[in-house]
Motif scaffolding. Sequence first.
Motif, PDB file in Angstrom:
ATOM      1  N   ALA A 295     -14.496   1.733 -49.955  1.00 51.88           N
ATOM      2  CA  ALA A 295     -15.733   2.049 -49.919  1.00 51.88           C
ATOM      3  C   ALA A 295     -16.021   3.225 -49.180  1.00 51.88           C
ATOM      4  CB  ALA A 295     -16.582   0.935 -49.165  1.00 51.88           C
ATOM      5  N   ALA A 296     -16.887   4.048 -49.642  1.00 56.14           N
ATOM      6  CA  ALA A 296     -17.183   5.382 -49.078  1.00 56.14           C
ATOM      7  C   ALA A 296     -18.737   5.277 -48.578  1.00 56.14           C
ATOM      8  CB  ALA A 296     -17.275   6.654 -50.179  1.00 56.14           C
ATOM      9  N   GLU A 297     -18.750   5.287 -47.344  1.00 53.20           N
ATOM     10  CA  GLU A 297     -20.139   4.857 -46.416  1.00 53.20           C
ATOM     11  C   GLU A 297     -20.912   5.861 -45.814  1.00 53.20           C
ATOM     12  OE1 GLU A 297     -20.323   0.756 -44.921  1.00 53.20           O
ATOM     13  OE2 GLU A 297     -18.365   0.694 -45.073  1.00 53.20           O
ATOM     14  N   SER A 298     -22.269   6.210 -46.193  1.00 52.21           N
ATOM     15  CA  SER A 298     -22.729   7.156 -45.324  1.00 52.21           C
ATOM     16  C   SER A 298     -23.694   6.218 -44.305  1.00 52.21           C
ATOM     17  CB  SER A 298     -23.691   8.206 -46.377  1.00 52.21           C
ATOM     18  OG  SER A 298     -24.059   8.927 -45.263  1.00 52.21           O
ATOM     19  N   CYS A 299     -25.067   5.879 -44.953  1.00 56.69           N
ATOM     20  CA  CYS A 299     -26.044   5.158 -44.007  1.00 56.69           C
ATOM     21  C   CYS A 299     -25.618   4.191 -43.253  1.00 56.69           C
ATOM     22  CB  CYS A 299     -27.339   5.182 -44.465  1.00 56.69           C
ATOM     23  SG  CYS A 299     -27.333   3.875 -45.943  1.00 56.69           S
ATOM     24  N   THR A 300     -24.399   3.413 -43.987  1.00 54.84           N
ATOM     25  CA  THR A 300     -24.053   1.954 -43.439  1.00 54.84           C
ATOM     26  C   THR A 300     -23.072   2.111 -42.151  1.00 54.84           C
ATOM     27  OG1 THR A 300     -22.685   1.603 -45.318  1.00 54.84           O
ATOM     28  CG2 THR A 300     -24.788   0.635 -45.352  1.00 54.84           C
ATOM     29  N   GLY A 301     -22.443   3.493 -42.271  1.00 53.46           N
ATOM     30  CA  GLY A 301     -21.591   3.817 -41.022  1.00 53.46           C
ATOM     31  C   GLY A 301     -20.422   2.784 -41.232  1.00 53.46           C
ATOM     32  N   GLY A 302     -20.023   2.180 -42.063  1.00 55.92           N
ATOM     33  CA  GLY A 302     -18.571   1.211 -42.113  1.00 55.92           C
ATOM     34  C   GLY A 302     -19.200  -0.185 -41.961  1.00 55.92           C
ATOM     35  N   LEU A 303     -20.366  -0.400 -42.082  1.00 52.12           N
ATOM     36  CA  LEU A 303     -20.960  -1.769 -41.835  1.00 52.12           C
ATOM     37  C   LEU A 303     -20.187  -2.555 -43.198  1.00 52.12           C
ATOM     38  CD1 LEU A 303     -22.330  -4.016 -40.417  1.00 52.12           C
ATOM     39  CD2 LEU A 303     -24.575  -3.462 -41.904  1.00 52.12           C
ATOM     40  N   LEU A 304     -19.969  -2.083 -44.333  1.00 49.93           N
ATOM     41  CA  LEU A 304     -19.485  -2.834 -45.596  1.00 49.93           C
ATOM     42  C   LEU A 304     -18.005  -3.138 -45.035  1.00 49.93           C
ATOM     43  CD1 LEU A 304     -19.630  -4.087 -48.220  1.00 49.93           C
ATOM     44  CD2 LEU A 304     -19.248  -1.838 -49.191  1.00 49.93           C
ATOM     45  N   MET A 305     -17.410  -2.120 -44.456  1.00 53.84           N
ATOM     46  CA  MET A 305     -16.030  -2.383 -44.385  1.00 53.84           C
ATOM     47  C   MET A 305     -15.929  -3.413 -43.206  1.00 53.84           C
ATOM     48  SD  MET A 305     -13.366  -1.184 -45.883  1.00 53.84           S
ATOM     49  CE  MET A 305     -13.998  -1.312 -47.705  1.00 53.84           C
ATOM     50  N   THR A 306     -16.609  -3.120 -42.322  1.00 47.45           N
ATOM     51  CA  THR A 306     -16.703  -4.055 -41.063  1.00 47.45           C
ATOM     52  C   THR A 306     -16.928  -5.487 -41.418  1.00 47.45           C
ATOM     53  OG1 THR A 306     -17.657  -2.494 -39.673  1.00 47.45           O
ATOM     54  CG2 THR A 306     -17.745  -4.833 -38.977  1.00 47.45           C
ATOM     55  N   ARG A 307     -18.008  -5.775 -42.379  1.00 43.57           N
ATOM     56  CA  ARG A 307     -18.149  -7.146 -43.091  1.00 43.57           C
ATOM     57  C   ARG A 307     -16.861  -7.661 -43.736  1.00 43.57           C
ATOM     58  NH1 ARG A 307     -23.562  -7.934 -46.089  1.00 43.57           N
ATOM     59  NH2 ARG A 307     -23.006 -10.318 -45.867  1.00 43.57           N
ATOM     60  N   LEU A 308     -16.173  -6.828 -44.553  1.00 42.01           N
ATOM     61  CA  LEU A 308     -14.964  -7.156 -45.172  1.00 42.01           C
ATOM     62  C   LEU A 308     -13.841  -7.519 -44.284  1.00 42.01           C
ATOM     63  CD1 LEU A 308     -15.673  -5.266 -48.573  1.00 42.01           C
ATOM     64  CD2 LEU A 308     -15.573  -7.756 -48.526  1.00 42.01           C
ATOM     65  N   SER A 314      -7.764  -9.880 -44.455  1.00 44.63           N
ATOM     66  CA  SER A 314      -8.362  -9.038 -45.235  1.00 44.63           C
ATOM     67  C   SER A 314      -7.541  -7.786 -45.743  1.00 44.63           C
ATOM     68  CB  SER A 314      -9.796  -8.349 -44.728  1.00 44.63           C
ATOM     69  OG  SER A 314      -9.236  -7.695 -43.359  1.00 44.63           O
ATOM     70  N   SER A 315      -6.527  -7.727 -45.215  1.00 38.24           N
ATOM     71  CA  SER A 315      -5.404  -6.726 -45.843  1.00 38.24           C
ATOM     72  C   SER A 315      -5.086  -7.024 -47.234  1.00 38.24           C
ATOM     73  CB  SER A 315      -4.225  -6.423 -44.977  1.00 38.24           C
ATOM     74  OG  SER A 315      -3.629  -7.685 -44.675  1.00 38.24           O
ATOM     75  N   ALA A 316      -5.396  -8.206 -47.672  1.00 37.62           N
ATOM     76  CA  ALA A 316      -4.950  -8.483 -49.076  1.00 37.62           C
ATOM     77  C   ALA A 316      -5.685  -7.949 -50.065  1.00 37.62           C
ATOM     78  CB  ALA A 316      -4.912 -10.133 -49.223  1.00 37.62           C
ATOM     79  N   TYR A 317      -6.936  -7.559 -49.640  1.00 40.66           N
ATOM     80  CA  TYR A 317      -7.655  -6.947 -50.560  1.00 40.66           C
ATOM     81  C   TYR A 317      -8.627  -5.816 -50.137  1.00 40.66           C
ATOM     82  CZ  TYR A 317     -10.539 -10.064 -47.938  1.00 40.66           C
ATOM     83  OH  TYR A 317     -11.231 -10.771 -46.730  1.00 40.66           O
ATOM     84  N   VAL A 318      -8.557  -5.288 -49.111  1.00 40.54           N
ATOM     85  CA  VAL A 318      -9.207  -3.972 -48.732  1.00 40.54           C
ATOM     86  C   VAL A 318      -8.323  -3.128 -48.365  1.00 40.54           C
ATOM     87  CG1 VAL A 318     -10.320  -2.790 -46.467  1.00 40.54           C
ATOM     88  CG2 VAL A 318     -11.125  -5.499 -46.874  1.00 40.54           C
ATOM     89  N   ALA A 319      -8.446  -2.034 -49.294  1.00 41.53           N
ATOM     90  CA  ALA A 319      -7.729  -0.987 -49.285  1.00 41.53           C
ATOM     91  C   ALA A 319      -8.072   0.218 -48.206  1.00 41.53           C
ATOM     92  CB  ALA A 319      -7.865  -0.106 -50.472  1.00 41.53           C
ATOM     93  N   GLY A 320      -9.533   0.054 -47.785  1.00 42.42           N
ATOM     94  CA  GLY A 320      -9.900   0.937 -46.607  1.00 42.42           C
ATOM     95  C   GLY A 320     -11.116   1.620 -47.005  1.00 42.42           C
ATOM     96  N   GLY A 321     -11.622   2.464 -45.939  1.00 44.61           N
ATOM     97  CA  GLY A 321     -12.959   3.295 -46.296  1.00 44.61           C
ATOM     98  C   GLY A 321     -13.145   4.415 -45.710  1.00 44.61           C
ATOM     99  N   VAL A 322     -14.141   5.102 -46.145  1.00 41.62           N
ATOM    100  CA  VAL A 322     -14.598   6.522 -45.361  1.00 41.62           C
ATOM    101  C   VAL A 322     -15.965   6.395 -45.091  1.00 41.62           C
ATOM    102  CG1 VAL A 322     -14.757   8.802 -45.951  1.00 41.62           C
ATOM    103  CG2 VAL A 322     -12.873   7.654 -47.064  1.00 41.62           C
ATOM    104  N   VAL A 323     -15.971   6.901 -43.591  1.00 41.51           N
ATOM    105  CA  VAL A 323     -17.340   6.937 -43.312  1.00 41.51           C
ATOM    106  C   VAL A 323     -17.686   8.604 -43.370  1.00 41.51           C
ATOM    107  CG1 VAL A 323     -18.960   6.564 -41.322  1.00 41.51           C
ATOM    108  CG2 VAL A 323     -17.331   4.887 -41.664  1.00 41.51           C
ATOM    109  N   ALA A 324     -18.489   8.916 -44.280  1.00 40.98           N
ATOM    110  CA  ALA A 324     -18.772  10.133 -44.890  1.00 40.98           C
ATOM    111  C   ALA A 324     -20.290  10.339 -44.409  1.00 40.98           C
ATOM    112  CB  ALA A 324     -18.390  10.546 -46.097  1.00 40.98           C
ATOM    113  N   TYR A 325     -20.514  10.540 -43.071  1.00 36.71           N
ATOM    114  CA  TYR A 325     -22.090  10.611 -42.640  1.00 36.71           C
ATOM    115  C   TYR A 325     -22.742  11.561 -42.892  1.00 36.71           C
ATOM    116  CZ  TYR A 325     -25.489   7.857 -39.758  1.00 36.71           C
ATOM    117  OH  TYR A 325     -26.519   7.367 -39.374  1.00 36.71           O
ATOM    118  N   SER A 326     -21.832  12.905 -42.401  1.00 35.89           N
ATOM    119  CA  SER A 326     -22.392  14.388 -42.659  1.00 35.89           C
ATOM    120  C   SER A 326     -22.115  14.640 -43.788  1.00 35.89           C
ATOM    121  CB  SER A 326     -21.855  15.272 -41.704  1.00 35.89           C
ATOM    122  OG  SER A 326     -20.564  15.551 -41.872  1.00 35.89           O
ATOM    123  N   ASN A 327     -22.921  15.755 -44.514  1.00 34.08           N
ATOM    124  CA  ASN A 327     -22.591  16.441 -45.772  1.00 34.08           C
ATOM    125  C   ASN A 327     -21.244  17.191 -45.805  1.00 34.08           C
ATOM    126  OD1 ASN A 327     -25.307  15.646 -46.714  1.00 34.08           O
ATOM    127  ND2 ASN A 327     -26.056  17.667 -46.526  1.00 34.08           N
TER     128      ASN A 327
END
Length: 431
Positions: A295-308, A314-327
């Motif tokens: 997941a690439a998250e902006s306004c959720t700041g990683g909440l989606l990755m946190t929930r997963l 979870s390592s079986a299905y979570v590859a990882g995420g990027v919190v790209a808050y700023s432009n």
Amino acid sequence: VAATGLDRVTSPLASAEIIAVGSELLGTVRIDTNSLFITGRLAALGIQVKGKAVVGDDRTRLRAFFIAALERSDLVVLTGGLGPTADDVTREVVADALDLALVEDAAITARIEDRFARRGLRMPDVNRRQAMVPAGAVALPNPNGTAPGLLITDEGRGKVVVLLPGPPRELQPMFGLLCDHGVIAQRAGAERLHTVSLFTTQRSESHVEEIAQPLYGPWAEEDPPIETTILASPGQIELHLTLRSRDSAAAQRRLESARTVLANALGDAVFSTDGRPLHRVVADMLRERAMTIAAAESCTGGLLMTRLTDLPGSSAYVAGGVVAYSNVLKTALLGVDARLIDAHGAVSEPVAAAMVDGLRARTSADVNVSITGIAGPAGGTPGKPVGTVVIGALVQGKPLSLRTHLFPGDREMVRFQATQTALDVVRRLLF
Ligand code: ATP
């Protein structure tokens, strides 16, 4: 009043009251959660909690609450205030109200001494208080702490009083035993409360009600009735069906067929019929399909990755995420063209699509999700008000899903609904 063995008391326990003892529970920092756990366990046994109270460490008030509760109810459960210090008053107040002498139980003293000895310590004298029990009370072993619980039966009136230590991790296994095999299980009536649930998302409460009410309405008139409760929270509407019955198998069959009727009517809005939250449902789907998610998250700041990643394994299905808050980071980490952001704004479908593209190019995940939005309270514009969230999702082999949503509520609600909707988009794409 005489506290005696349990064997002679036979009338079923129909009603219960809970008293949570502790001045800290009257403040603003600690909240009484023990009564919720106790209520749940009792409800499953068909014992209705008719009242509950929170009382400070105050002998006079506690005595008054306790006497009144015992007058009205068959079972009174008190939690907290069993510690060794002078402000732990529950044991003494209950003994006094029932006119029972407090006597030292040598076996309890020995157990507490042993707990200290195992850590190389001497038992402080104050802990002896915890071995003082109302005459005739049965001690309930506490594997996770020093204070034992106490069980007192008032044979004459067929009443049961249970005293439990306050810390949830101590209380829960102790009360669980009483409800699984102990006196509460034995004294519960033959009637049990059966429940099934059904969770939906992406529909409003009134929409769910409009479809479900004509179906479940008549069930409330049947004998015994099925009671239906609708619980709404942001991003999720829950339907709970309960039925009191002596025949567990028949009750379960009836509830399951009722749930099927509702599930068919509500269609693909239903994501769970077994109590699993949406992130669990999606996690299980990914696991079954041996797929991974990023997941690439902006306004959720990683909440989606946190929930997963809150889920074990979870390592079986979570590859990882990027919190790209700023432009700047949307460009640096995801390769989103700065000119695209300038032209459309960071919260836009082209940018959400570019976030998914950039993410997919950098991960080998099977499912790539992007979330960009305005959680508020500031930052909204007439064209893009607070609550505007764009969600992109790409599942291998399917066309890109890209949609702009407008979520109601405050910052926390907007952020949660954004993750809930993203999860639901993935659920539908995987289906
Ligand atoms: P201890 O021997 O640990 O002192 P106790 O029976 O005296 O046991 P309390 O001192 O009343 O328990 O509470 C200990 C802690 O347990 C509290 O600080 C609080 O964190 C938790 N606790 C107490 N009552 C409740 C409650 N009703 N709901 C949730 N937590 C509670």
